[in-house]
Enzyme design. Structure first.
Site, PDB file in Angstrom:
ATOM      1  N   LYS A  89      37.293  47.644  42.232  1.00 47.03           N
ATOM      2  CA  LYS A  89      35.692  47.504  42.823  1.00 47.03           C
ATOM      3  C   LYS A  89      35.828  48.200  44.216  1.00 47.03           C
ATOM      4  CE  LYS A  89      34.741  42.854  42.063  1.00 47.03           C
ATOM      5  NZ  LYS A  89      35.450  42.834  40.984  1.00 47.03           N
ATOM      6  N   GLU A 111      26.391  41.207  48.958  1.00 47.50           N
ATOM      7  CA  GLU A 111      26.269  40.006  48.296  1.00 47.50           C
ATOM      8  C   GLU A 111      27.498  39.031  48.071  1.00 47.50           C
ATOM      9  OE1 GLU A 111      25.570  41.241  45.861  1.00 47.50           O
ATOM     10  OE2 GLU A 111      26.749  41.473  44.728  1.00 47.50           O
ATOM     11  N   SER A 380      42.452  45.998  35.529  1.00 50.10           N
ATOM     12  CA  SER A 380      41.393  45.777  36.014  1.00 50.10           C
ATOM     13  C   SER A 380      41.703  44.810  37.570  1.00 50.10           C
ATOM     14  CB  SER A 380      40.012  44.830  35.860  1.00 50.10           C
ATOM     15  OG  SER A 380      39.812  43.662  35.742  1.00 50.10           O
TER      16      SER A 380
HETATM   17  C1  LIG Z   1      35.339  41.632  39.505  1.00 50.45           C
HETATM   18  C2  LIG Z   1      36.633  41.816  39.056  1.00 50.45           C
HETATM   19  C3  LIG Z   1      36.490  41.988  37.987  1.00 50.45           C
HETATM   20  C4  LIG Z   1      34.429  41.741  37.165  1.00 50.45           C
HETATM   21  O1  LIG Z   1      33.403  42.865  37.214  1.00 50.45           O
HETATM   22  P1  LIG Z   1      33.603  43.627  36.115  1.00 50.45           P
HETATM   23  O2  LIG Z   1      32.183  44.425  37.384  1.00 50.45           O
HETATM   24  O3  LIG Z   1      32.809  43.178  34.271  1.00 50.45           O
HETATM   25  O4  LIG Z   1      34.069  44.929  36.260  1.00 50.45           O
HETATM   26  C5  LIG Z   1      36.845  41.777  36.492  1.00 50.45           C
HETATM   27  N1  LIG Z   1      38.091  42.241  37.807  1.00 50.45           N
HETATM   28  C6  LIG Z   1      39.038  41.884  38.799  1.00 50.45           C
HETATM   29  C7  LIG Z   1      40.227  42.205  38.761  1.00 50.45           C
HETATM   30  C8  LIG Z   1      37.684  41.818  39.636  1.00 50.45           C
HETATM   31  O5  LIG Z   1      37.799  41.796  40.574  1.00 50.45           O
END
Ligand SMILES: *Cc1c(COP(=O)(O)O)cnc(C)c1O
Length: 398
Positions: A89, A111, A380
């Site tokens: 993010k 938000e 992610s």
């Molecule tokens: C917020 C988040 C996601 C999901 O958000 P996307 O916009 O689909 O990438 C996935 N993994 C983590 C670790 C997150 O914090």
């Protein structure tokens, strides 16, 4: 009065469906983004923050133990979990804050539901010396005390929203209302590849660094051989950032993994593209696939993972779904939890529960792969934030 605009379409998806009062600020943002997205000075600054602050490039790690466990294709992990603040993010938050600064804005707002995007926004606001307001449902504030305190430590004001159900949907409406009334000094940082144009394009561009790095790193590692890519999909920003660079490489099979929750019944999962009941509709300013009930009402969705628990999906994913560029699949809570524990034990890496959905798809894919093939899974985020919840689900006292 809602304005409908066909700008910023991905096939028939995307566009702008917003209250008329928001149009001036969207137009201003679109103009600024068109100017800066190709501006060498802007891109040089962004690069600098990616490298010196966030910790890019992230590793492309060869998961030898996990590869041996499955005994098929070689598994590589794109380590977005190693970034500052622990997830992808920050790529987007840095890009949007830098743009807001160029636009002369003094304040950013956001938000947040579980608080992850709120923390990323509060982080970049502190870094750039901007004021920060994070709109959060009163119910979520109660549920996510630790992230609320993090945002306060970072100097942000957390604004409780008590309208409606006091959750993310209401916080989003409140943030939009506030933005429209403070257009001169405020930029609204949206946290995923969703919302009205230009957000889906802008967020994708800021996250595309993930795929661009994979392209270079896989060249080094395998001479460019890459057969499969897997990423989890909430709103779809880490997935679009992973896939976009490879969208024309049709020989690479791409899987977007949605949360299949506790089952296929309406309201028990957060599947939008891998769900036969979803249809396109308008949510949060754009036309895209949505999880709906029989009457076409957007439903409350469910997943063990707060980051995947969103009833819509970015419009470019809806296009990729219809074109067959990416295959969208579901992984349930139990499968994600098993994958979470497997990565901890095999590789010594605690993944986010969101990312564990992507990892869990290996269980389905690997039996049909060959040892000379290569798969990249985007990790992610890291799982420290999820440890307490996982302990509870596993019945452990901590
Ligand atoms: C917020 C988040 C996601 C999901 O958000 P996307 O916009 O689909 O990438 C996935 N993994 C983590 C670790 C997150 O914090």
């Amino acid at each position: 009065m809602t304005v409908e605009n066909k700008k910023g379409r991905f096939g028939k998806f995307g566009g702008q469906y917003v209250p008329e009062i928001v149009m001036p600020v969207l137009n201003q943002l679109e103009e600024a983004y068109e100017k800066y997205r190709r501006d060498p000075e802007f891109l040089k600054d962004l690069r600098k923050y990616y490298v010196e602050y966030a910790g890019r490039p992230t590793l492309l790690y060869y998961a030898d133990k996990l590869t041996k466990y499955y005994g098929g294709a070689k598994i590589y992990l794109k380590r977005e979990d190693l970034l500052h603040t622990g997830a992808h993010k920050i790529n987007n938050a840095l890009g949007q804050a830098l743009l807001a600064q160029r636009m002369g804005k003094k304040q950013v707002i956001a938000e947040t539901g579980a608080g992850q995007h709120g923390v990323a926004t509060a982080t970049v606001a502190a870094l750039f010396g901007m004021k920060c307001k994070v709109f959060m449902g009163a119910v979520d504030i109660e549920r996510q005390k630790l992230n609320v305190f993090r945002m306060k430590l970072l100097g942000a004001e957390v604004v409780p929203v008590t309208t409606g159900t006091g959750t993310l949907k209401d916080a989003t409406s409140e943030a939009i209302r506030y933005w429209a009334a403070h257009i001169d000094d405020t930029h609204y940082i949206i946290g995923s590849a969703v919302g009205p144009h230009p957000y889906p394009t802008m967020v994708r561009d800021f996250q595309s660094v993930i795929g661009q790095e994979i392209r270079q790193q896989i060249q080094q590692e395998t001479g460019g051989r890459l057969d499969y890519m897997i990423a989890c999909v909430g709103g779809g920003s880490n997935a679009i950032g992973t896939f976009y660079e490879f969208k024309d490489d049709a020989q690479i099979k791409k899987f977007g993994v949605e949360a299949a929750g506790r089952g296929p019944a309406i309201g028990d999962n957060a599947q939008t593209l891998s769900n036969p009941n979803s249809r396109p509709g308008v949510l949060h300013g754009a036309y895209s696939y949505l999880a709906q009930d029989e009457d076409g009402q957007v439903i409350e969705v469910y997943s063990i993972s707060a980051g995947l628990d969103y009833p819509g999906v970015g419009p470019e994913h809806s296009m990729f779904h219809e074109q067959g560029v990416v295959e969208y699949v579901g992984i349930n809570d139990k499968e994600a939890l098993d994958a979470f524990q497997l990565l901890c034990r095999t590789e010594g890496i605690i993944p986010a529960v969101e990312s564990s959905h992507a990892l869990a798809y290996l269980e389905k894919l690997m039996p049909s792969t060959k040892p000379e093939e290569v798969v990249v899974v985007t990790l992610s985020g890291r799982g420290d934030k999820d440890v307490q919840q996982v302990a509870k689900v596993l019945g452990e006292e901590i």
